[in-house]
Design a protein around this motif. Structure first.
Motif: not given
Length: 600
Positions: A130-138, A377-384, A396-408
């Motif tokens: 099972i790959p590690d999300r942080m070191t191997e990704g999906y 939206v995205g943040g450098e320290d946001w946990h993937p 759910d809050r804004y009723h539009v598609p939402a995309l969230v990013m973290g930097q790795v």
């Protein structure tokens, strides 16, 4: 009102609720509703709810009592299924080492655990990665696959991943490793280099099984494999007893609910039958997870989606990626308890991280001049590990598609969630094909992607234009769909009993939602960090209904309940059985609130 109510009917005149939503009456054929009620011996309200979901006379019986016997397809109808089975049979007969490369979410854990149990029952212990999300990704990566080959594997099955892993699978094929892809995510015309690609969402697959999650696909593969082994005489030759695959439908049910695939047809049978298996507590991992999650009643689809699933996911999000699979595939009760406790601890940690990222994300969105057809939206320290959950909260809050990013490692790892009517997976694939993404894929309501920060602006413009066009063309707007109106006195345990015949509820079979009109809020207070609970009565003061609205203290709905000033409210939500302190009652889970139109 005509017998067939229009899908554009505004319910109670509410075009904009307190949370900004339009209340829409579901289509209801009154004559069909009455006929369903009479023919199948269900209360009229159940007949109406069934009719509103498009359940006709011909399919009502299988809807109310879904069985695998009636709904199970021939697994060979899936493209490449027979190729995959033939290669696995050869590996088993030659005692070749087989390995699984799974995913770290619930669908990945359940489908991988299912195949571990199947191969174990066939007398074949297999390696699992099972790959590690942080070191191997999906998804599959060449180093991990080649490591499995170095450890002796001649055949690897990728589970809940792999359909777009072109480069890694080409590399390992060149190294002589055979791979079978078992997946369900959106595919492209080009398929990866593999012995077989079993995926009902291949463009050339005409099985009609595109609603399956990976656990469902893995179950069909298991059925086809056991059939082939029976025909080849494998069981008799090796002194192996054919496994009863039905005993593992609890795993399929868990994966199906948590991957939010439509609960209709075969999926409905999987969950219905899987819940029955789960109630026998045969899987010590699921039982341990239910115990630490405080499930002290018969499990339902709600418990799978909101109690068990998040804890299985927590290992892959912020803990150890392989814990979910280890828990669900093991038979040692003491070890299962230990793992379940660790997953529960990881889940608490996940909630804390999630709250931090969500708070920052909301601030970032609301600092913008306007909210368009999407939020990104995205943040450098946001946990993937939490960005997918945060994307869901923002959607759910804004009723539009939402995309969230973290930097790795210098790139953005993103997760996205969509609203009904916008195919997110197709949009992400289109962006990748346009050269705007390093990688990406998914399905209609959820997707993941990798973005070079230099392409951030182009990617955002691409999606904004695409989503704005879809919203305009399809008249997509924030909507609450309503099944009907009730009085507080009508919220009874008997009504819950009747509605539960329509379960399990989830995607594709929405839990019935009712409006309690002109309610008086007798009492309202804050519980937990940001939930509002209250007591409602009817407009005449009769009937008392417990109700709760989650995560609403800082929004208009929470404030409307707390500061009602004695004014009546229309309160919309779904009913749940309440077993607090051993007493059975009813509680309303509030989804929305509106002021009666006459008060505007």
């Amino acid at each position: 009102m005509t017998a067939q109510q229009s899908s554009e009917t505004t319910f109670l005149g509410i075009e904009r609720s307190v949370t900004g939503k339009w209340w829409r009456q579901r289509d209801i054929d009154d004559r069909l509703a009455v006929t369903l009620s009479q023919r199948f011996g269900v209360p009229e309200i159940v007949g109406r709810v069934m009719a509103a979901r498009g359940i006709g006379l011909d399919d009502a019986e299988s809807f109310l009592t879904p069985t695998l016997r009636d709904l199970m397809p021939d697994p060979s109808s899936l493209r490449d299924m027979d190729k995959a089975v033939a290669r696995i049979v050869t590996a088993l007969e030659n005692n070749e080492k087989i390995a699984l490369f799974g995913d770290y979410d619930v669908d990945g854990a359940t489908s991988t655990a299912l195949l571990v149990r199947v191969f174990r029952a066939l007398g074949h212990n297999i390696a699992v990665h099972i790959p590690d999300r942080m070191t191997e990704g999906y998804g599959p990566n060449a180093p991990a696959l080649l490591d499995l080959k170095r450890r002796g594997a001649g055949l690897v099955l990728t589970v809940d991943c792999g359909v777009t892993a072109y480069a890694p699978l080409a590399e390992v094929a060149g190294a002589g490793l055979d791979v079978i892809v078992v997946d369900h995510h959106a595919a492209e015309p080009e398929l990866p280099q593999a012995v077989a690609v079993v995926n009902p969402n291949r463009l050339d697959d005409d099985s009609g099984m595109g609603d399956l999650c990976a656990a469902g696909v893995a179950f069909l593969l298991s059925v086809a494999l056991c059939r082939a082994l029976r025909e080849s005489g494998y069981f008799q030759k090796n002194g192996v007893r054919p496994p009863d695959l039905r005993n593992w439908l609890d795993l399929v049910a868990l994966g199906t609910v948590c991957d939010v695939v439509p609960l209709r047809g075969l999926n409905r049978a999987f969950v219905t039958q899987g819940l029955k298996i789960m109630r026998h507590r045969g899987n010590c991992g699921i039982s341990a997870l239910a115990d630490v999650g405080g499930v002290n009643e018969l499990p339902s689809a709600y418990h799978l989606g909101f109690v068990l699933g998040p804890r299985v996911n927590a290992g892959g999000r912020v803990g150890e990626a392989g814990l979910g699979t280890a828990l669900l595939s093991g038979d040692d009760a003491a070890k299962a308890r230990t793992i379940a406790v660790r997953l529960d601890e990881f889940n608490r940690e996940r909630k804390s991280i999630e709250d931090y990222v969500l708070d920052q994300a909301i601030r970032m969105v609301e600092e913008k001049d306007r909210i368009g057809a999407m939020v990104l939206v995205g943040g450098e320290d946001w946990h993937p590990g939490v960005i997918g959950i945060v994307a869901s909260r923002l959607k759910d809050r804004y009723h539009v598609p939402a995309l969230v990013m973290g930097q790795v490692d210098g790139v953005y790892k993103g997760s996205a969630r969509s609203v009904r009517g916008i195919d997110l997976g197709a949009a992400i694939i289109a962006a990748r094909q346009a050269g705007l993404l390093v990688n990406g894929g998914g399905h209609g309501m959820a997707a993941g992607f990798t973005l070079d920060p230099a392409k951030h602006g182009e990617f955002e413009d691409f999606l904004e234009q695409r989503f704005a066009r879809l919203i305009a063309e399809n008249n997509i707007r924030p909507t609450m769909t309503v099944d009907g109106a009730l009085h507080a006195m009508g919220a009874t345990v008997e009504l819950i009993d009747a509605l539960e015949r329509m379960g399990p509820f989830g995607a594709g079979n929405a839990e019935p939602r009712f409006v309690f009109t002109d309610c008086k809020v007798v009492k309202a207070d804050v519980v937990g960090a940001d939930h509002v609970r209250c007591i409602l009565t009817g407009s005449n003061g009769k009937g008392r209904l417990k109700a709760i609205a989650f995560r609403c203290l800082d929004n208009d709905m929470g404030q409307a309940l707390l500061r009602h000033g004695g004014r009546p409210l229309h309160v919309l939500g779904h009913l749940r059985r309440d077993t607090w302190q051993g007493r059975e009652g009813v509680q309303l889970m509030i989804d929305d609130v509106a002021h009666p139109a006459a008060l505007y």
